[in-house]
Design a protein around this motif. Structure first.
Motif, PDB file in Angstrom:
ATOM      1  N   ILE A 286       0.836  -1.207   0.000  1.00 16.23           N
ATOM      2  CA  ILE A 286       0.000   0.000   0.000  1.00 16.23           C
ATOM      3  C   ILE A 286       0.871   1.258   0.000  1.00 16.23           C
ATOM      4  O   ILE A 286       0.665   2.184  -0.800  1.00 16.23           O
ATOM      5  N   ILE A 287       1.882   1.264   0.871  1.00 17.09           N
ATOM      6  CA  ILE A 287       2.787   2.425   0.947  1.00 17.09           C
ATOM      7  C   ILE A 287       3.532   2.606  -0.373  1.00 17.09           C
ATOM      8  O   ILE A 287       3.670   3.728  -0.883  1.00 17.09           O
ATOM      9  N   PHE A 288       4.000   1.492  -0.949  1.00 20.75           N
ATOM     10  CA  PHE A 288       4.754   1.562  -2.195  1.00 20.75           C
ATOM     11  C   PHE A 288       3.889   2.079  -3.345  1.00 20.75           C
ATOM     12  O   PHE A 288       4.338   2.915  -4.141  1.00 20.75           O
ATOM     13  N   ILE A 289       2.649   1.612  -3.430  1.00 21.59           N
ATOM     14  CA  ILE A 289       1.733   2.071  -4.488  1.00 21.59           C
ATOM     15  C   ILE A 289       1.483   3.573  -4.354  1.00 21.59           C
ATOM     16  O   ILE A 289       1.490   4.307  -5.351  1.00 21.59           O
ATOM     17  N   VAL A 290       1.272   4.030  -3.127  1.00 27.52           N
ATOM     18  CA  VAL A 290       1.038   5.461  -2.892  1.00 27.52           C
ATOM     19  C   VAL A 290       2.250   6.284  -3.326  1.00 27.52           C
ATOM     20  O   VAL A 290       2.115   7.308  -4.013  1.00 27.52           O
ATOM     21  N   LEU A 291       3.445   5.827  -2.949  1.00 30.77           N
ATOM     22  CA  LEU A 291       4.676   6.567  -3.291  1.00 30.77           C
ATOM     23  C   LEU A 291       4.907   6.613  -4.802  1.00 30.77           C
ATOM     24  O   LEU A 291       5.270   7.664  -5.357  1.00 30.77           O
ATOM     25  N   VAL A 292       4.698   5.475  -5.470  1.00 33.44           N
ATOM     26  CA  VAL A 292       4.893   5.434  -6.928  1.00 33.44           C
ATOM     27  C   VAL A 292       3.887   6.335  -7.633  1.00 33.44           C
ATOM     28  O   VAL A 292       4.228   7.059  -8.571  1.00 33.44           O
ATOM     29  N   ASN A 293       2.636   6.315  -7.167  1.00 32.60           N
ATOM     30  CA  ASN A 293       1.611   7.166  -7.769  1.00 32.60           C
ATOM     31  C   ASN A 293       1.928   8.644  -7.576  1.00 32.60           C
ATOM     32  O   ASN A 293       1.732   9.447  -8.494  1.00 32.60           O
ATOM     33  N   LEU A 294       2.430   8.986  -6.385  1.00 31.27           N
ATOM     34  CA  LEU A 294       2.824  10.378  -6.137  1.00 31.27           C
ATOM     35  C   LEU A 294       3.966  10.779  -7.072  1.00 31.27           C
ATOM     36  O   LEU A 294       3.973  11.883  -7.628  1.00 31.27           O
ATOM     37  N   LEU A 295       4.924   9.872  -7.258  1.00 29.39           N
ATOM     38  CA  LEU A 295       6.063  10.145  -8.135  1.00 29.39           C
ATOM     39  C   LEU A 295       5.622  10.368  -9.575  1.00 29.39           C
ATOM     40  O   LEU A 295       6.097  11.287 -10.257  1.00 29.39           O
ATOM     41  N   LEU A 296       4.689   9.536 -10.041  1.00 28.39           N
ATOM     42  CA  LEU A 296       4.266   9.609 -11.438  1.00 28.39           C
ATOM     43  C   LEU A 296       3.248  10.711 -11.697  1.00 28.39           C
ATOM     44  O   LEU A 296       3.219  11.299 -12.783  1.00 28.39           O
ATOM     45  N   LYS A 297       2.391  10.997 -10.690  1.00 27.67           N
ATOM     46  CA  LYS A 297       1.317  11.967 -10.892  1.00 27.67           C
ATOM     47  C   LYS A 297       1.719  13.389 -10.508  1.00 27.67           C
ATOM     48  O   LYS A 297       1.246  14.358 -11.114  1.00 27.67           O
ATOM     49  N   LYS A 298       2.565  13.528  -9.506  1.00 25.41           N
ATOM     50  CA  LYS A 298       2.953  14.865  -9.037  1.00 25.41           C
ATOM     51  C   LYS A 298       4.180  15.406  -9.775  1.00 25.41           C
ATOM     52  O   LYS A 298       4.593  16.543  -9.544  1.00 25.41           O
ATOM     53  N   THR A 299       4.779  14.600 -10.617  1.00 28.03           N
ATOM     54  CA  THR A 299       5.883  15.055 -11.464  1.00 28.03           C
ATOM     55  C   THR A 299       5.507  14.748 -12.917  1.00 28.03           C
ATOM     56  O   THR A 299       4.464  14.152 -13.187  1.00 28.03           O
ATOM     57  N   THR A 300       6.383  15.124 -13.824  1.00 25.39           N
ATOM     58  CA  THR A 300       6.126  14.855 -15.247  1.00 25.39           C
ATOM     59  C   THR A 300       6.663  13.494 -15.674  1.00 25.39           C
ATOM     60  O   THR A 300       6.592  13.142 -16.847  1.00 25.39           O
ATOM     61  N   LEU A 301       7.194  12.715 -14.714  1.00 27.60           N
ATOM     62  CA  LEU A 301       7.839  11.450 -15.054  1.00 27.60           C
ATOM     63  C   LEU A 301       6.902  10.489 -15.777  1.00 27.60           C
ATOM     64  O   LEU A 301       7.273   9.905 -16.806  1.00 27.60           O
ATOM     65  N   GLY A 302       5.692  10.324 -15.251  1.00 28.07           N
ATOM     66  CA  GLY A 302       4.740   9.408 -15.874  1.00 28.07           C
ATOM     67  C   GLY A 302       4.421   9.809 -17.304  1.00 28.07           C
ATOM     68  O   GLY A 302       4.361   8.964 -18.207  1.00 28.07           O
ATOM     69  N   LEU A 303       4.223  11.094 -17.517  1.00 28.98           N
ATOM     70  CA  LEU A 303       3.921  11.608 -18.861  1.00 28.98           C
ATOM     71  C   LEU A 303       5.102  11.386 -19.805  1.00 28.98           C
ATOM     72  O   LEU A 303       4.917  10.975 -20.962  1.00 28.98           O
ATOM     73  N   TYR A 304       6.316  11.646 -19.326  1.00 27.56           N
ATOM     74  CA  TYR A 304       7.511  11.483 -20.156  1.00 27.56           C
ATOM     75  C   TYR A 304       7.744  10.020 -20.526  1.00 27.56           C
ATOM     76  O   TYR A 304       8.130   9.714 -21.661  1.00 27.56           O
ATOM     77  N   ILE A 305       7.518   9.112 -19.568  1.00 27.47           N
ATOM     78  CA  ILE A 305       7.696   7.678 -19.834  1.00 27.47           C
ATOM     79  C   ILE A 305       6.744   7.242 -20.941  1.00 27.47           C
ATOM     80  O   ILE A 305       7.126   6.534 -21.883  1.00 27.47           O
ATOM     81  N   GLN A 306       5.489   7.664 -20.848  1.00 27.01           N
ATOM     82  CA  GLN A 306       4.500   7.300 -21.865  1.00 27.01           C
ATOM     83  C   GLN A 306       4.834   7.928 -23.214  1.00 27.01           C
ATOM     84  O   GLN A 306       4.675   7.285 -24.252  1.00 27.01           O
ATOM     85  N   ALA A 307       5.318   9.161 -23.190  1.00 24.18           N
ATOM     86  CA  ALA A 307       5.676   9.843 -24.442  1.00 24.18           C
ATOM     87  C   ALA A 307       6.787   9.103 -25.171  1.00 24.18           C
ATOM     88  O   ALA A 307       6.737   8.923 -26.399  1.00 24.18           O
ATOM     89  N   VAL A 308       7.782   8.629 -24.420  1.00 22.41           N
ATOM     90  CA  VAL A 308       8.891   7.868 -25.012  1.00 22.41           C
ATOM     91  C   VAL A 308       8.373   6.560 -25.599  1.00 22.41           C
ATOM     92  O   VAL A 308       8.789   6.138 -26.683  1.00 22.41           O
ATOM     93  N   GLY A 309       7.474   5.909 -24.885  1.00 23.42           N
ATOM     94  CA  GLY A 309       6.932   4.634 -25.353  1.00 23.42           C
ATOM     95  C   GLY A 309       6.032   4.780 -26.565  1.00 23.42           C
ATOM     96  O   GLY A 309       6.012   3.924 -27.450  1.00 23.42           O
ATOM     97  N   ILE A 310       5.278   5.886 -26.632  1.00 22.00           N
ATOM     98  CA  ILE A 310       4.362   6.103 -27.759  1.00 22.00           C
ATOM     99  C   ILE A 310       5.136   6.450 -29.029  1.00 22.00           C
ATOM    100  O   ILE A 310       4.917   5.864 -30.084  1.00 22.00           O
ATOM    101  N   ASN A 311       6.038   7.419 -28.929  1.00 22.38           N
ATOM    102  CA  ASN A 311       6.825   7.845 -30.093  1.00 22.38           C
ATOM    103  C   ASN A 311       8.134   8.452 -29.591  1.00 22.38           C
ATOM    104  O   ASN A 311       8.186   9.624 -29.214  1.00 22.38           O
ATOM    105  N   GLU A 312       9.171   7.638 -29.602  1.00 22.82           N
ATOM    106  CA  GLU A 312      10.470   8.067 -29.063  1.00 22.82           C
ATOM    107  C   GLU A 312      11.044   9.259 -29.823  1.00 22.82           C
ATOM    108  O   GLU A 312      11.598  10.186 -29.226  1.00 22.82           O
TER     109      GLU A 312
END
Length: 360
Positions: A193-219
């Motif tokens: 539970i703690i790990f899921i919360v931390l990962v979600n905060l990392l991906l949602k409160k920063t641009t990291l999640g968006l950047y990872i998806q952008a690289v995967g969609i069209n590098e």
């Protein structure tokens, strides 16, 4: 209010979470019909005299802990690299071996455990980054690049502890792998539970999640927009290093020893399936962590169900494979397109029928 709820339910079942939710509902209904008390939770005393929660539902949530953590790492790897890392079980074995090595070097206390986790994380991350370099810098297909560590990882774990399978015993490790006194919920569930919360905060409160998806969609497009694809891929392998460390160390705390041959054996296959069952594309791009987490719990629920039905351990994998093939095929683009066409065809027929009735 009722219409709003209905619309939310319709929206949910039209999303990529539809398949895992339906699969989970089918498993729940099947088990409730087979045994109405299957999901009951009981309160009992464990061997240490502590009051704890027990039952099949707790076993599913607890038993899937390592798989959930690794599925999160696998989801990010899949999204950024458009492939899968098949060496996560071997990497977890290396992390677990380093963890045990540090624990056995002195008395086991909070400080030793923290040092063991940090050093295990550093070593595991280095090995994960080796895969990352092969994939990001040399453009080697992820499954091929990780095949090296998949083959060599467990022998390396064996070498770290001098070819032995040492035991580690301590109340502190029991608390991590089992229950903390006066807390009825298994510790691995709390860690997840703690790990899921931390990962979600990392991906949602920063641009990291968006950047990872952008690289995967069209590098190439991501690079033109100022995103460094190599850096993004290396970052997801660092996150994977943390995931395999948590999973490997947690497993060591559960069983009190490290066995390089059996620790989290074949879990990479379950992690890949969890990603697929969760509706995430194995070709990279957009991802939904909640889907992969649901997929991990579905796999564990299926395993517990088969054991409850007295299916032998050797046959469990065959039954799991059949059910998982059905789930994955049901969620495939071909089947989704066929269902969409069927739905449109039925809607058109109903519209024509309604028009004829009005004309008469």
């Amino acid at each position: 209010m009722a219409n709003k709820i209905v619309n939310q339910i319709k929206k949910l079942f039209q999303s990529q979470l539809a398949i895992p939710i339906v699969a989970l509902l089918v498993l729940v209904i099947f088990n409730l019909i087979r045994d109405p008390s299957f999901f009951s939770i009981v309160i009992k005393k464990n061997n240490l005299g502590n009051t704890v929660l027990s039952g099949n539902l707790i076993s599913i949530l607890n038993g899937a802990s390592e798989l959930v953590i690794l599925s999160i790492g696998m989801t990010l790897i899949t999204s950024a690299t458009k492939g899968q890392d098949i060496s996560i079980g071997a990497s977890a074995a290396i992390a677990g071996s380093v963890f045990v090595k540090i624990l056995r070097a002195g008395s086991i206390n909070v400080g030793t455990i923290i040092i063991g986790l940090v050093l295990a994380c550093i070593v595991a991350t280095i090995f994960c980054l080796l895969n990352g370099v092969l994939i990001a810098k040399f453009n080697i297909q992820p499954m091929i690049a990780s095949l090296i560590l998949y083959t060599a990882g467990r022998p390396i774990a064996y070498w770290i502890n001098g070819g032995a399978t040492p035991n580690v015993e301590s109340p502190l490790l029991t608390y991590i792998g089992g229950f903390i006194p006066h807390i009825a919920v298994p510790t691995p569930i709390l860690v997840v539970i703690i790990f899921i919360v931390l990962v979600n905060l990392l991906l949602k409160k920063t641009t990291l999640g968006l950047y990872i998806q952008a690289v995967g969609i069209n590098e190439r497009a991501a690079k033109l927009n100022g995103i460094n694809p190599v850096m993004m891929k290396m970052i997801v392998f660092v996150i994977l290093g943390v995931c395999v460390t948590l999973a490997g160390s947690m497993n060591v705390c559960r069983i009190g020893l490290i066995n390089h041959e059996t620790i989290l054996l074949d879990i990479e296959m379950d992690a890949i399936l969890a990603v697929a069952i969760g509706g995430n594309s194995l070709g990279g791009g957009k991802f939904k962590l909640s889907g992969s987490i649901l997929g991990a719990y579905i796999i564990q629920a299926l395993t517990i169900t088969l054991y409850a039905m007295k299916v032998s351990s050797t046959a469990v994998k065959a039954y799991k494979a059949i059910v998982i093939i059905i789930i994955v095929v049901a969620g495939s683009p071909v089947v989704k397109e066929w269902i969409k066409e069927l739905k449109n065809s039925i809607s058109e027929k109903m519209a024509k029928k309604a028009a004829l009735v009005e004309a008469q």
